[in-house]
Structure formats: C-alpha cells, structure tokens
Design a protein around this motif. Structure first.
Motif, PDB file in Angstrom:
ATOM      1  N   GLY A 155       0.805  -1.207   0.000  1.00 35.75           N
ATOM      2  CA  GLY A 155       0.000   0.000   0.000  1.00 35.75           C
ATOM      3  C   GLY A 155       0.841   1.260   0.000  1.00 35.75           C
ATOM      4  N   MET A 156       2.140   1.112  -0.281  1.00 37.51           N
ATOM      5  CA  MET A 156       3.059   2.250  -0.288  1.00 37.51           C
ATOM      6  C   MET A 156       3.586   2.485  -1.697  1.00 37.51           C
ATOM      7  SD  MET A 156       5.221   1.771   3.277  1.00 37.51           S
ATOM      8  CE  MET A 156       5.706   0.054   3.023  1.00 37.51           C
ATOM      9  N   LYS A 157       3.844   3.734  -2.025  1.00 42.95           N
ATOM     10  CA  LYS A 157       4.373   4.107  -3.335  1.00 42.95           C
ATOM     11  C   LYS A 157       5.888   3.979  -3.328  1.00 42.95           C
ATOM     12  CE  LYS A 157       4.092   6.004  -7.494  1.00 42.95           C
ATOM     13  NZ  LYS A 157       3.444   5.294  -8.634  1.00 42.95           N
ATOM     14  N   VAL A 158       6.417   3.181  -4.268  1.00 47.02           N
ATOM     15  CA  VAL A 158       7.869   3.058  -4.392  1.00 47.02           C
ATOM     16  C   VAL A 158       8.444   4.399  -4.836  1.00 47.02           C
ATOM     17  CG1 VAL A 158       9.723   2.007  -5.752  1.00 47.02           C
ATOM     18  CG2 VAL A 158       7.908   0.576  -4.824  1.00 47.02           C
ATOM     19  N   GLY A 159       9.481   4.840  -4.134  1.00 46.44           N
ATOM     20  CA  GLY A 159      10.080   6.141  -4.399  1.00 46.44           C
ATOM     21  C   GLY A 159       9.586   7.215  -3.455  1.00 46.44           C
ATOM     22  N   GLU A 160       8.522   6.911  -2.700  1.00 50.11           N
ATOM     23  CA  GLU A 160       8.001   7.865  -1.726  1.00 50.11           C
ATOM     24  C   GLU A 160       8.092   7.299  -0.313  1.00 50.11           C
ATOM     25  OE1 GLU A 160       4.067   8.966  -2.908  1.00 50.11           O
ATOM     26  OE2 GLU A 160       4.727   9.835  -4.818  1.00 50.11           O
ATOM     27  N   ARG A 161       7.453   6.170  -0.078  1.00 57.62           N
ATOM     28  CA  ARG A 161       7.483   5.577   1.265  1.00 57.62           C
ATOM     29  C   ARG A 161       8.279   4.269   1.295  1.00 57.62           C
ATOM     30  NH1 ARG A 161       1.608   4.682   2.878  1.00 57.62           N
ATOM     31  NH2 ARG A 161       2.556   4.136   4.875  1.00 57.62           N
ATOM     32  N   LEU A 162       8.659   3.802   0.132  1.00 58.33           N
ATOM     33  CA  LEU A 162       9.395   2.549  -0.005  1.00 58.33           C
ATOM     34  C   LEU A 162      10.348   2.701  -1.177  1.00 58.33           C
ATOM     35  CD1 LEU A 162       9.325  -0.515   1.059  1.00 58.33           C
ATOM     36  CD2 LEU A 162       7.874  -0.963  -0.918  1.00 58.33           C
ATOM     37  N   ASN A 163      11.525   2.085  -1.088  1.00 58.71           N
ATOM     38  CA  ASN A 163      12.462   2.157  -2.200  1.00 58.71           C
ATOM     39  C   ASN A 163      12.740   0.758  -2.735  1.00 58.71           C
ATOM     40  OD1 ASN A 163      13.610   4.094  -3.802  1.00 58.71           O
ATOM     41  ND2 ASN A 163      15.462   4.357  -2.591  1.00 58.71           N
ATOM     42  N   TYR A 164      13.076   0.681  -4.014  1.00 59.48           N
ATOM     43  CA  TYR A 164      13.366  -0.597  -4.658  1.00 59.48           C
ATOM     44  C   TYR A 164      14.642  -0.450  -5.471  1.00 59.48           C
ATOM     45  CZ  TYR A 164      13.010  -4.569  -7.877  1.00 59.48           C
ATOM     46  OH  TYR A 164      13.276  -5.703  -8.613  1.00 59.48           O
ATOM     47  N   ALA A 165      15.508  -1.446  -5.355  1.00 59.49           N
ATOM     48  CA  ALA A 165      16.760  -1.440  -6.108  1.00 59.49           C
ATOM     49  C   ALA A 165      17.008  -2.824  -6.677  1.00 59.49           C
ATOM     50  CB  ALA A 165      17.925  -1.009  -5.212  1.00 59.49           C
ATOM     51  N   TYR A 166      17.839  -2.861  -7.699  1.00 57.08           N
ATOM     52  CA  TYR A 166      18.100  -4.111  -8.411  1.00 57.08           C
ATOM     53  C   TYR A 166      19.596  -4.264  -8.619  1.00 57.08           C
ATOM     54  CZ  TYR A 166      18.040  -7.404 -12.406  1.00 57.08           C
ATOM     55  OH  TYR A 166      18.247  -8.454 -13.245  1.00 57.08           O
ATOM     56  N   CYS A 167      20.108  -5.424  -8.235  1.00 56.03           N
ATOM     57  CA  CYS A 167      21.518  -5.732  -8.461  1.00 56.03           C
ATOM     58  C   CYS A 167      21.567  -6.885  -9.461  1.00 56.03           C
ATOM     59  CB  CYS A 167      22.202  -6.121  -7.152  1.00 56.03           C
ATOM     60  SG  CYS A 167      23.986  -6.331  -7.323  1.00 56.03           S
ATOM     61  N   PRO A 168      21.756  -6.576 -10.733  1.00 56.07           N
ATOM     62  CA  PRO A 168      21.648  -7.596 -11.778  1.00 56.07           C
ATOM     63  C   PRO A 168      22.853  -8.513 -11.851  1.00 56.07           C
ATOM     64  CG  PRO A 168      22.256  -5.504 -12.743  1.00 56.07           C
ATOM     65  CD  PRO A 168      22.042  -5.249 -11.267  1.00 56.07           C
ATOM     66  N   THR A 169      23.011  -9.320 -10.835  1.00 53.78           N
ATOM     67  CA  THR A 169      24.123 -10.275 -10.820  1.00 53.78           C
ATOM     68  C   THR A 169      23.665 -11.603 -11.388  1.00 53.78           C
ATOM     69  OG1 THR A 169      23.547 -11.007  -8.594  1.00 53.78           O
ATOM     70  CG2 THR A 169      25.169  -9.241  -8.785  1.00 53.78           C
ATOM     71  N   SER A 170      24.611 -12.333 -11.938  1.00 54.33           N
ATOM     72  CA  SER A 170      24.311 -13.682 -12.396  1.00 54.33           C
ATOM     73  C   SER A 170      24.352 -14.619 -11.206  1.00 54.33           C
ATOM     74  CB  SER A 170      25.337 -14.137 -13.439  1.00 54.33           C
ATOM     75  OG  SER A 170      26.641 -14.138 -12.881  1.00 54.33           O
ATOM     76  N   PRO A 171      23.724 -15.793 -11.276  1.00 55.41           N
ATOM     77  CA  PRO A 171      23.764 -16.729 -10.154  1.00 55.41           C
ATOM     78  C   PRO A 171      25.193 -17.053  -9.746  1.00 55.41           C
ATOM     79  CG  PRO A 171      22.154 -17.429 -11.772  1.00 55.41           C
ATOM     80  CD  PRO A 171      22.912 -16.279 -12.389  1.00 55.41           C
ATOM     81  N   HIS A 172      25.437 -17.044  -8.445  1.00 54.38           N
ATOM     82  CA  HIS A 172      26.723 -17.391  -7.840  1.00 54.38           C
ATOM     83  C   HIS A 172      27.787 -16.304  -7.985  1.00 54.38           C
ATOM     84  CE1 HIS A 172      24.853 -21.259  -7.634  1.00 54.38           C
ATOM     85  NE2 HIS A 172      24.914 -21.435  -8.933  1.00 54.38           N
ATOM     86  N   SER A 173      27.477 -15.174  -8.633  1.00 55.36           N
ATOM     87  CA  SER A 173      28.517 -14.167  -8.822  1.00 55.36           C
ATOM     88  C   SER A 173      28.971 -13.565  -7.517  1.00 55.36           C
ATOM     89  CB  SER A 173      28.023 -13.053  -9.761  1.00 55.36           C
ATOM     90  OG  SER A 173      26.959 -12.339  -9.191  1.00 55.36           O
ATOM     91  N   ALA A 174      28.065 -13.486  -6.527  1.00 54.35           N
ATOM     92  CA  ALA A 174      28.446 -12.884  -5.253  1.00 54.35           C
ATOM     93  C   ALA A 174      29.487 -13.708  -4.527  1.00 54.35           C
ATOM     94  CB  ALA A 174      27.208 -12.728  -4.366  1.00 54.35           C
ATOM     95  N   SER A 175      29.612 -14.992  -4.873  1.00 54.49           N
ATOM     96  CA  SER A 175      30.536 -15.847  -4.142  1.00 54.49           C
ATOM     97  C   SER A 175      31.652 -16.412  -5.005  1.00 54.49           C
ATOM     98  CB  SER A 175      29.762 -17.020  -3.514  1.00 54.49           C
ATOM     99  OG  SER A 175      29.072 -17.750  -4.501  1.00 54.49           O
ATOM    100  N   SER A 176      31.756 -15.960  -6.268  1.00 55.05           N
ATOM    101  CA  SER A 176      32.721 -16.576  -7.166  1.00 55.05           C
ATOM    102  C   SER A 176      34.144 -16.120  -6.915  1.00 55.05           C
ATOM    103  CB  SER A 176      32.332 -16.280  -8.624  1.00 55.05           C
ATOM    104  OG  SER A 176      32.461 -14.901  -8.893  1.00 55.05           O
ATOM    105  N   GLY A 177      34.313 -14.911  -6.338  1.00 52.24           N
ATOM    106  CA  GLY A 177      35.638 -14.474  -5.941  1.00 52.24           C
ATOM    107  C   GLY A 177      36.398 -13.693  -6.985  1.00 52.24           C
ATOM    108  N   SER A 178      35.948 -13.615  -8.227  1.00 52.08           N
ATOM    109  CA  SER A 178      36.669 -12.871  -9.243  1.00 52.08           C
ATOM    110  C   SER A 178      36.449 -11.380  -9.077  1.00 52.08           C
ATOM    111  CB  SER A 178      36.206 -13.302 -10.641  1.00 52.08           C
ATOM    112  OG  SER A 178      34.898 -12.834 -10.888  1.00 52.08           O
ATOM    113  N   ALA A 179      37.359 -10.580  -9.676  1.00 50.12           N
ATOM    114  CA  ALA A 179      37.239  -9.130  -9.566  1.00 50.12           C
ATOM    115  C   ALA A 179      35.969  -8.644 -10.256  1.00 50.12           C
ATOM    116  CB  ALA A 179      38.469  -8.455 -10.186  1.00 50.12           C
TER     117      ALA A 179
END
Length: 218
Positions: A155-179
């Motif tokens: 019941g809240m408007k995104v950008g006013e009372r709630l925020n939404y963000a997207y991190c377009p990572t591929s599966p397992h990228s957060a733990s793969s260790g590469s630069a």
C-alpha cells in the motif's frame, strides 16, 4: 522516513557538535543461500545483519565471529548451536534494507512465480522507509512487475514511502571471488532519483556502487 546517516553527520559537523556513535542500520538478508551469506559477511562491518531462512521461517543475527568460524553457508546450516532464532516478521519490519536472495527450486516460468511469492512475503512486513534490493536476475519487465507487486502488497508508493533497487548479478557471482564478480555484486540500480533516495538508508555507506532512476522498465 529514515534520514540519511551522512546528512545527519554533515549537519552536526557544520554545527561544531561532537559526533555521537550512531547505531548501525539494520539489514535483513532474505535467503539462506551462498549469495545471501556472502553478502551478509561483507555487510557486517557497516550494518547490523540478520539472515532469514525463508524455507524454515527462521532468522539469525550474523556477526564477525560467526563468519570467522563458518566460512560457508553450509557450515552455518550444519551448526545447530547457532540457531538463536528471531521472528521473521520482526526482522523484516525492523530492517532499513532488505536484501532479497531467496533459494528457488523451480526453473523457467515457474521460478518467476516462485520468486514473486517470496517477494510477496517480504512485502507483508516491509516498513515505511525501507529499501528492498533484489539480487535475483529478472527478464524484460521483471522489475516493473516487482515494483507493482510491492506497491500493491504494502500500500506504499515506491520512491516515496518505499524504495526498490536491483543488483543484476548472475547466479553465484556474489561468491565466485573474481574481480568482475565482486564489482558486479556491488553495483546496484535504484528505482528512484538520487535526491529522493536520500530519505532512505544509504546503500553507498554499505559499500555499494549505486546508479539511479529508470530501472522499473528493465
């Protein structure tokens, strides 16, 4: 809405006031996955982090000592002594930032339905002024659908009372260790403008590289 920590500190410096020790923002990592645990481990210096096992409906605080003795999420799951549980509803409602990294068992179109169901659960408890950061890859129009779902459920408007963000990572990228993977895991697209996002918890303060606006059409 939650004021930005940097703006508070800047005003106090300008006024010549002695700086207090500000409490760390609360971050809920929704998803006891390799990606979720890796993100939780990186954030503990900058935030109070709680990780949620959405399958078993359990939540536990993560600290440096725990990360030092449990290098992987498998180590964490296998140690029943760590199950000092907290209510998932409380964890999500108190979080300034909700990191969305759930475990999906379905594939194809069914995985989209499964992910939407889990995002709907997050929306049940997300509070005014919080930011939901989606780490699941989406197809064309996926973020627009997620924004619509959040707005309908909260019941809240995104950008006013709630925020939404997207991190377009591929599966397992957060733990793969590469630069490249590390850079990708730190790059977050925020739905709202930079000015409006100052009213929410600072993702930059947590170490994310942030770009603004336009992602609802991605």
């Amino acid at each position: 809405m939650r004021d930005n920590r940097k703006s508070i500190i800047s005003r106090m410096i300008d006024a010549g006031a002695e700086l207090p020790i500000l409490p760390k923002p609360k971050v809920a990592v929704y998803g006891l996955t390799s990606e979720g645990y890796s993100l939780a481990a990186r954030l503990i210096d900058k935030a109070g982090v709680t990780i949620v096992d959405e399958t078993l409906q359990m939540a536990m605080d993560i600290d440096q000592g725990m990360v030092n003795t449990h290098k992987t999420v498998q180590d964490l799951v296998g140690d029943e002594m760590l199950m000092g549980l907290k209510p998932v509803s409380q964890v999500l409602s108190e979080a300034s930032v909700i990191i969305f990294t759930p475990k999906l068992k379905k594939v194809g179109d069914e995985s989209v339905i499964e992910a939407s169901g889990k995002l709907r659960e997050v929306a049940r408890y997300a509070s005014t002024g919080s930011t939901v950061v989606n780490f699941l890859p989406t197809g064309v129009g996926g973020n627009a659908d997620n924004v619509a779902l959040l707005e309908k459920q909260t019941g809240m408007k995104v950008g006013e009372r709630l925020n939404y963000a997207y991190c377009p990572t591929s599966p397992h990228s957060a733990s793969s260790g590469s630069a490249d993977a590390a850079a990708s895991a730190n790059r977050v697209a925020v739905f709202d403008s930079k000015v409006a996002s100052k009213e929410f918890a600072s993702l930059e303060d947590m170490g994310f590289e942030t770009i603004y606006e336009g992602i609802a059409t991605l």
